[in-house]
Design a protein around this motif. Sequence first.
Motif, mmCIF file in Angstrom:
data_model
loop_
_atom_site.group_PDB
_atom_site.id
_atom_site.type_symbol
_atom_site.label_atom_id
_atom_site.label_comp_id
_atom_site.label_asym_id
_atom_site.label_seq_id
_atom_site.Cartn_x
_atom_site.Cartn_y
_atom_site.Cartn_z
ATOM 1 N N HIS A 224 5.004 5.752 0.835
ATOM 2 C CA HIS A 224 5.021 4.426 1.461
ATOM 3 C C HIS A 224 4.760 4.492 2.964
ATOM 4 C CE1 HIS A 224 6.135 2.770 -2.295
ATOM 5 N NE2 HIS A 224 7.377 3.218 -2.294
ATOM 6 N N GLU A 225 4.809 5.675 3.527
ATOM 7 C CA GLU A 225 4.475 5.790 4.937
ATOM 8 C C GLU A 225 2.978 5.696 5.178
ATOM 9 O OE1 GLU A 225 6.238 9.427 6.275
ATOM 10 O OE2 GLU A 225 8.162 8.465 6.719
ATOM 11 N N HIS A 226 2.184 5.799 4.111
ATOM 12 C CA HIS A 226 0.718 5.815 4.267
ATOM 13 C C HIS A 226 0.012 4.802 3.372
ATOM 14 C CE1 HIS A 226 1.746 9.597 6.225
ATOM 15 N NE2 HIS A 226 2.279 10.009 5.098
ATOM 16 N N ASP A 227 0.756 3.985 2.646
ATOM 17 C CA ASP A 227 0.098 3.052 1.718
ATOM 18 C C ASP A 227 0.121 1.619 2.237
ATOM 19 O OD1 ASP A 227 2.728 2.388 1.451
ATOM 20 O OD2 ASP A 227 2.881 2.766 -0.698
ATOM 21 N N TYR A 228 0.228 1.448 3.543
ATOM 22 C CA TYR A 228 0.169 0.146 4.192
ATOM 23 C C TYR A 228 1.339 -0.758 3.816
ATOM 24 C CZ TYR A 228 -4.580 1.798 4.987
ATOM 25 O OH TYR A 228 -5.660 2.552 5.334
#
Length: 519
Positions: A224-228
Amino acid sequence: MSSSNVNHLSQPCIYERKSRFMKWLSKIFKSGAGSSRGVSTGEEQPQFIGDENMVWRAPFRSLDDRPRASKEKEELDRAIALSLTEDLKRPNGYRWRTETDDDLARSLRDSFNSAPYPSYAPREYYPRGYRTCAGCKREIGYGNYLGCMGSFFHPECFRCHACGYPITEHEFSLSGRDTYHKSCFKELTHPKCEVCHQFIPTNGVGLIEYRCHPFWSQKYCPSHEHDYTSRCCSCERLESVNTQYFSLGDGRSLCLECMESAIMDTGDCQPLYHAIRDYYEGMNMRIDQQIPMLLVERQALNEAIEGEKHGFHHMPETRGLCLSEEQTVTSILKRPRMERRGLVGIRTQPQKLIRRCEVTAILVLYGLPRLLTGAILAHELMHGWLRLNDYRNLRPEVEEGICQVLSHMWLESEVMPTSRNNIPSSSTASTSSSSSTWSYGPSTSSYGPSIPASSTSSSSKKGGKSSVENKLGEFFMHQIAHDASPAYGGGYRSAMAAVNKYGLRRTLDHIRYTGTFPE
């Protein structure tokens, strides 16, 4: 031996298939009782055995007190030895020993070697009520039952501690003495992501890997840190699938808790701004100049930073600016209204800022909660106070550090107003409990109150702060105290250590003359 004996051995079929060894054994058992009644005189007498014309010397019987079993065992061994010797002297075709004889001799030997009284292992006896169900506490009886953890259960009484339904699977989970379905135990123990509400997956080596916010303890999948996934620009919490964040229209999102106390335009922020100026005045750090304060969008703040020649800015996100150059800045004139798709109807107005002193204006991002907006204003006002009082050419860690101290102090006065009543504030205050905590003034004997009454006016007008707002204030204090940057975080910790040890006045005086914090 006589000839008749030899003939008898040459015609074994007349012998009724009985060997000498077997007749010797039968004679032992027949004459055992009679021989025990007599006493040997020490002279060996001949004794006839059966119908054969053979003479065997009877075993020597001496007076002793050995047990009968021991004596009989000795006689049996001697009889077997003699029989074997006799058989070995005959041709191969005339050996009378049979497998039946061997088996009988072996069984007799074993019976003599065994204990005189065989051990007795009684069958287990279960009295009525022996098996009691650990679930319903009733007798199990003769039906099916389960055995687990040293207890017995009816099948329908062996239940999951979580859902209460019977456990019928072959495998189950155990925690202490509580039994669980494997699926129920996973629900209880396997961490779930607080963003997508799914079980946090394992990584490449089979370990559960997740991220956890250091203050809110929000656990979430690393993806979730990279999935916007939206993150609140105020409290830093990620947006959950069952909540909705509001978009501020400039790439920022705001959670519902932060939205409750958010300040949306310049007019709404004026009471808070004047309250913080009063807070400075209460510490004898009055700011006489009328410094304009504007709430701006993110883009306008970034443009103002680019036009500013001096100053150190906290990257990657700057939320406030003490402006010293003349610029034209677009401010928020009218607060937007909230709709389902976000904030709409925002009205802005460009404003020409003219430099009349060392500080042209103070700019703050709009849409932040009241306490965070106040903390930014307290920080930027300290920058203005330092410039207006000729604190020049300070290193970033010194200037940003002391500004963070004032920001933290104001937050503390709002969240925990009675927590700093007895901390020294001057060179002689370490032994005095009557002086104020954070006061500063031109005299060494006169200090103002640490918490001005007007500093809480904005809170009282809104009916006081809620527990949610207080929690946000604690988070903002945590952010300041644990900032990892050398200028903001390291500078704050050095400045706070000096203020706690020497007081605010001596610390500021030392900064003025040396440009450093007192050791």
